[in-house]
Design a protein around this motif. Structure first.
Motif, mmCIF file in Angstrom:
data_model
loop_
_atom_site.group_PDB
_atom_site.id
_atom_site.type_symbol
_atom_site.label_atom_id
_atom_site.label_comp_id
_atom_site.label_asym_id
_atom_site.label_seq_id
_atom_site.Cartn_x
_atom_site.Cartn_y
_atom_site.Cartn_z
ATOM 1 N N GLY A 151 35.882 113.665 96.990
ATOM 2 C CA GLY A 151 37.300 113.476 98.030
ATOM 3 C C GLY A 151 37.687 112.344 98.298
ATOM 4 N N PRO A 152 38.241 112.374 99.517
ATOM 5 C CA PRO A 152 38.900 111.000 100.079
ATOM 6 C C PRO A 152 37.527 110.179 100.553
ATOM 7 C CG PRO A 152 40.149 112.638 101.174
ATOM 8 C CD PRO A 152 38.927 113.221 100.060
ATOM 9 N N LYS A 153 37.616 108.885 100.276
ATOM 10 C CA LYS A 153 36.465 107.987 100.617
ATOM 11 C C LYS A 153 35.363 108.140 99.895
ATOM 12 C CE LYS A 153 38.000 107.237 105.640
ATOM 13 N NZ LYS A 153 37.570 107.384 106.897
ATOM 14 N N GLY A 154 35.523 108.838 98.648
ATOM 15 C CA GLY A 154 34.325 108.848 97.749
ATOM 16 C C GLY A 154 33.454 109.819 98.312
ATOM 17 N N ILE A 155 33.528 110.963 98.789
ATOM 18 C CA ILE A 155 32.541 111.948 99.377
ATOM 19 C C ILE A 155 32.607 112.955 98.378
ATOM 20 C CG2 ILE A 155 32.256 113.582 101.129
ATOM 21 C CD1 ILE A 155 33.450 111.654 103.144
ATOM 22 N N PRO A 156 31.472 113.162 97.976
ATOM 23 C CA PRO A 156 31.418 114.260 96.747
ATOM 24 C C PRO A 156 31.375 115.615 97.651
ATOM 25 C CG PRO A 156 29.146 113.136 96.876
ATOM 26 C CD PRO A 156 30.430 112.357 97.991
ATOM 27 N N PHE A 157 31.940 116.500 96.944
ATOM 28 C CA PHE A 157 31.772 118.118 97.658
ATOM 29 C C PHE A 157 32.122 119.069 96.445
ATOM 30 C CE2 PHE A 157 36.264 117.385 97.364
ATOM 31 C CZ PHE A 157 36.949 118.502 97.411
#
Length: 284
Positions: A151-157
């Motif tokens: 996702g945004p800012k490289g956050i994996p989900f």
């Protein structure tokens, strides 16, 4: 002339524009309701239409049907609303007061006043069964991973089958795996890989509700991958990959199974089992 031109365009260029629905549908006819709800035809014209929520309309069971038609804790829809508005019913640890809330596969329904816990799970005939579970088992649920991305800012989900978005998962968890989620915190405590030799339950298609070991996966690029499953009775069957839900490592399930343990019997086998049980009770 301008007004006439606009009217002419609406009639001849866009003939269906005048027939388009204005907003979401709010009703559901009884004959159009899913068959696994097991509603009779003559008790009214309409059925409770599930609200928007984590499960699809045709794959869920509204809370009012669970309380009234399954548990028989209410006689009418109005009584169901009275129960729910007392905030007595929890789904996955959260109080739900919507009588049409769409509870679905693997959801945990808790009634603290009666000290009862239920898990919505299919029987071999594709219906949601009344499956009571222990308080220890009611603390977690299994979720199938539907999507995984950054996702945004490289956050994996990842996104699960019940519409949960879980951030920072274990990098080893992939699509089609199952994760064990702690209901109180919403965090992943463990996971099961989609792999041959693991136990699965079928959540769609003709084999809905059957349980068995994954034996093989056929890959068909551009089409549907097919998974072959073998149950405890030695019967083999195949279904689409999207219908497979991993529920255990090896042959040990992580959730308790309803009566029948997911083994589909033929009509003759059902008859023999019924007659044997009848003879046993008569002998006693």
């Amino acid at each position: 002339f301008t007004a006439f031109g606009a009217c002419w365009e609406r009639i001849f260029l866009f003939p269906s524009a005048s027939n388009m629905a204005r907003g979401p549908k709010k009703h559901l006819k009884r004959l159009a309701a899913p068959k696994h709800w097991m509603l009779d035809k003559l008790s009214g014209k309409f059925a409770p239409r599930p609200s928007c929520g984590p499960h699809r309309l045709r794959e869920c069971l509204p809370l009012c049907l669970f309380l009234r038609n399954r548990l028989k804790y209410a006689l009418t829809y109005d009584e169901v609303k009275r129960i729910l508005m007392q905030r007595l019913i929890k789904v996955d640890g959260k109080v739900r007061t919507d009588s049409c809330y769409p509870s679905g596969f693997m959801d945990v329904i808790t009634i603290e006043k009666t000290a009862e816990n239920f898990r919505l799970i299919y029987d071999v005939k594709g219906r949601f069964t009344i499956h009571r579970i222990t308080p220890e088992e009611a603390k977690y649920k299994l979720c199938k991973v539907k999507k995984g991305m950054t996702g945004p800012k490289g956050i994996p989900f990842l996104v699960t089958h019940d519409a949960r978005t879980i951030r920072y998962p274990d990098p080893k968890v992939q699509v089609n795996d199952s994760v064990q989620v702690d209901i109180s915190t919403g965090k992943i405590t463990d996971y099961i890989k989609f792999d041959t030799g693991n136990l699965c339950m079928v959540t769609g298609g003709r084999n809905l509700g059957r349980v068995g070991l994954v034996t093989n996966r056929e890959r068909h690029p551009g089409s549907f991958d097919i998974v072959h499953v073998k149950d405890a009775a030695g019967h083999s069957f195949a279904t689409r990959l999207s219908n497979i839900f991993i529920i255990g490592k090896g042959n040990k399930p992580w959730v308790s199974l309803p009566k029948g343990k997911g083994i589909l019997l033929s009509i003759a086998e059902e008859r023999d089992k019924r007659l044997a049980a009848k003879a046993a009770t008569a002998g006693v």
